[in-house]
Enzyme design. Structure first.
Site, short mmCIF file in Angstrom:
data_model
loop_
_atom_site.label_atom_id
_atom_site.label_comp_id
_atom_site.label_asym_id
_atom_site.label_seq_id
_atom_site.Cartn_x
_atom_site.Cartn_y
_atom_site.Cartn_z
N SER A 135 -8.80 -47.28 9.23
CA SER A 135 -8.27 -47.54 7.88
C SER A 135 -8.57 -46.41 6.91
CB SER A 135 -8.85 -48.85 7.34
OG SER A 135 -10.25 -48.73 7.13
N LYS B 285 -12.29 -55.76 1.29
CA LYS B 285 -12.04 -54.46 0.66
C LYS B 285 -11.62 -54.61 -0.79
CE LYS B 285 -10.69 -52.29 5.04
NZ LYS B 285 -9.59 -51.72 5.83
#
Length: 796
Positions: free
Chosen positions: A684, A727
């Site tokens: 990511s 996140k």
């Protein structure tokens, strides 16, 4: 009381009976206390020719029944005597005369009244009637010798009553209620065929004789067993006397105590046989020998395990919901799934349900959720710490041939809680290891499989133990580190981190009262203001959970406790920002990332670590060289490949980015990710790596208040990643204003708390070309470029 209405019909008052049936030829005293019945009895006083229809109630709990709640067939009776027991209480002696049936109800008040018809008896088979009557007489005499509470007058009835049908009525009337209930007696009353009636009563007597025969056999067996036990007791006493002469009496007492504990433990036959075998071996061993100690420990384990002890279940979704709300703030999706779990356990008879796995960062309440579930279910709670366990024997136990052998942690936990149906939390299942001693995760497969764990065999016990009634829960920080076979046996429930507002509420409602109590303080000593709690959250903790927040609150409380112990006065002190900074000292964390200004070559990424979501700053710089690309930051192979992919894409789009196609020939590129080794989802970081490289080459700084995450491909596609909720919560905690996400992660936004949704500007993209206009500021301006709309963009 009696009004003639026809040849066989007449109008009579009705007296309802509870828990009793009146038969013809029976003389029975009846206590009367209900208002309608009292009115009826008071009208009977002084009337010698009065008749009363007596009907039994279908439900004895009904106080004032209607005609629908009475049987339709009853007995016409003549009151023999009325005795006044109190102001509204009488005793009436009734003599049963004959059967009747209700034809038409008349009224209910002041007492029940109805038109009835007398019923005639019929005889279908005189010869069969005589034969059944003799057998009924003979079997009833036999019952008289076995039923101690049968009325004494029953014996005289057998000698004096010659009519079989009348005999059947009287026997049914005098049979104890526990042997012939109201429904059975009513069937006898409604049998107008005299042969059928005698057969029904004979069946009742025969059935009770069979029950009494079985009872006698059981009593004989028990008596025989008691005799054998008494014989064993005498022999043991003799053995004890012999051992006393030999000076070994204390050892015999120990064996006897173990034998008594085994008898009280209600072991299954196989376990009891194994225990008695070891006790027999111990009787012939020297107490000082090692074998004696091994055998004694084994028998003690068998005696202490909860083979048959359990607590009653309390599966009430309302109680579960209340317990969860009392113990935890927020976590609405998690609570809803636990309530669904409790509802399934409430409705399924086998009490089996899915095994829940709570996965999330430290300090968010995963283990305490297990305690709340146990409290709501009325079960005992046990915790099994699996972090760092590498030996299979820790789960299955050690074989008794080894020195210091013990059962596995599952059996040890059951002994500790003392019941066979507790709630056991398998804590930190993602920290299980494996080495030459075996794989404990593989051993857990049998424990967590409902089709196998009803006969779980611990190596130490060597006997099957039923784990099917245990409610297993599991917790983990890194769900990706759990073996797939083990994860397949559990249902994953994500427990997310908390927002700033949620942390403040948790501190005010739970943490502050708890720490005040633990430090011998009250709200009269310290008053925590919201500003003080927010200061601790912003500058002294940086976590997804609240464990560090609780530690810092405890530090503030300790300061007040020390001053009180020194004799100083601590009253109504307000804990605000200045108070917190004075006690806790220098800020442990920098201000929000959004306040910083980036130079070209830096971008903010989002990643998932062991502590939940976190921000990663990706840095890129260039220097004269020959086209080498260096990637540093304790990175794994996946993250290095992401960096190579980002550089390759920039090279392939050099013309669109207005770069020299040979830009890499004369320079070396260095990409660095501080603290990159803690990221779990290395792929990511590909998107922020691309932005950092592009920012460096275009000499355009990236906005510091924009964070991004996503996996990239050589064709410029942005692929979905995991951990979106963690996140985004990390971005929200750090003061980020906008986030760029893969478009295919749009569905993950549904789990985001509303507070974070309102504060974050979320942009969904599917191509790398869409990203740079969203994140780059003007090259030569100190002001940041406003974020323009882009295709694929969505704001929840």
């Amino acid at each position: 009381m009696v009004t003639p209405t026809g040849s066989r019909a007449q109008s009579v008052a009705i007296l309802p009976l509870r828990n009793s049936v009146l038969f013809p030829m029976s003389v029975v005293p009846i206590n009367v206390g209900r208002p309608r019945s009292v009115h009826l009895v008071e009208d009977l006083i002084g009337r010698d020719d009065a008749l009363v229809g007596v009907l039994s109630q279908r439900d004895a709990d009904t106080v004032e029944p209607t005609f629908e709640q009475l049987y339709s067939v009853g007995t016409l009776a003549k009151p023999v005597k009325v005795i006044r027991l109190g102001p509204a209480n009488y005793s009436v002696v009734l003599n049963g005369l004959g059967r009747f049936r209700i034809k038409r109800p008349d009224r209910l008040e002041p007492y029940m009244h109805a038109e009835v018809e007398r019923l005639d008896e019929v005889t279908s088979d005189e010869e069969e009637l005589g034969r059944l009557g003799e057998r009924l007489r003979e079997r009833t005499r036999r019952a008289l010798t076995l039923i101690p509470n049968l009325p004494r007058e029953t014996a005289s009835i057998l000698d004096n009553v010659r009519d079989p049908a009348a005999l059947a009525d009287l026997i049914a009337s005098n049979f104890p209620e526990e042997h012939a209930g109201i429904a059975l007696r009513q069937e006898v009353l409604e049998a107008l065929d005299r042969t059928e009636r005698v057969a029904k009563v004979l069946a009742i007597v025969e059935r009770q004789l069979e029950v009494l025969r079985v009872k006698d056999e059981i009593t004989a067996l028990v008596t025989e067993e008691m005799s054998r036990s008494q014989r064993d007791f005498v022999l043991r006493q003799q053995m004890r006397a012999i051992r006393e002469e030999l000076g070994e009496a204390g050892d015999d007492d120990e064996i006897d105590q173990l034998r008594e504990r085994i008898a009280r433990a209600e072991l299954p036959p196989e376990a009891e046989q194994a225990a008695r075998k070891q006790l027999s071996r111990m009787a012939s061993m020297q107490p000082q020998s090692a074998e004696f100690q091994v055998a004694r420990n084994y028998v003690e384990w068998l005696a202490d395990l909860p083979w048959s002890r359990s607590t009653p279940d309390r599966f009430d979704v309302r109680v579960v919901r209340r317990c969860l709300d009392e113990d935890h703030y927020g976590l609405e999706r998690v609570k809803r799934r636990i309530v669904e779990y409790a509802a399934i356990r409430q409705l399924r008879r086998d009490k089996r349900g899915p095994i829940l796995l709570f996965a999330g960062p430290p300090g968010v309440g995963k283990t305490s959720l297990g305690k709340s579930i146990a409290r709501a279910m009325g079960r005992r709670y046990g915790r099994i710490a699996l972090g760092g366990v590498r030996d299979e024997a820790e789960v299955r136990g050690h074989r008794r041939t080894y020195v210091g052998a013990l059962p596995g942690r599952i059996i040890q936990a059951l002994k500790k809680v003392g019941t066979k149906n507790p709630v056991l939390v398998l804590d930190e299942v993602d920290k299980l290891g494996a080495d030459v001693r075996g794989d404990p995760a593989a051993a857990l497969l049998e424990v967590l499989d409902p089709a196998q764990n009803d006969a779980f065999v611990d190596h130490y016990l060597g006997l099957p133990f039923d784990l099917s009634q245990v409610t297993f829960l599991a917790t983990a920080n890194y769900r990706h580190q759990i073996p797939e076979a083990l994860k397949d046996r559990m249902e994953l429930i994500e427990v997310p981190g908390y927002t700033r507002t949620e942390k403040r509420s948790i501190a005010q409602q739970f943490l502050v009262p708890k720490q005040l109590k633990e430090h011998a303080l009250t709200r009269d000593n310290l008053v925590f203001e919201s500003e003080g709690i927010e200061t601790i959250i912003d500058f002294y903790t940086r976590e997804a959970g609240v464990r560090g927040l609780e530690r810092e609150i405890a530090a503030v409380c300790r300061d007040a406790t020390v001053r009180m112990a020194d004799g100083k006065t601590v009253e109504h002190e307000t804990v605000g920002r200045a108070y917190v900074e004075e006690v806790l000292g220098v800020h442990q964390h920098d201000p929000e990332v959004a306040d910083r200004k980036y130079a070209p070559g830096a971008a903010t990424g989002l990643a998932v670590t062991g502590a939940g979501g976190d921000l990663l700053v990706v840095e890129a710089t260039r220097m004269p060289g020959k086209g080498n690309v260096h990637v540093t930051g304790a990175l794994r192979n996946v993250m290095k490949e992401s960096a190579a992919t980002a550089v390759s894409f920039v090279r392939s789009r050099a013309d669109r980015l207005q770069l020299d196609p040979e830009w890499l020939k004369s320079i070396d590129l260095h990409v660095h990710v501080p603290r990159g080794g803690g990221a779990q989802d290395a792929a990511s970081v590909g998107l922020p790596m691309f932005v950092a490289v592009a920012s460096l080459l275009l000499d355009a700084p990236a906005r510091s208040d924009v964070a991004m995450t996503g996996e990239i491909t050589l064709r410029g596609n942005i692929l979905p990643v995991t951990g979106i909720k963690d996140k985004l919560l990390a971005a929200h905690r750090a003061g980020i204003l906008a986030v760029v996400l893969p478009k295919r992660n749009e569905r993950d936004l549904e789990e985001l708390p509303q507070e974070a949704r309102d504060d974050l500007e979320i942009h969904l993209v599917s191509k790398l070309e869409e990203v740079l206009p969203l994140v780059l500021a003007a090259p030569d301006s100190g002001e940041e470029r406003p974020i323009p709309p882009a295709s694929g963009e969505a704001r929840p």
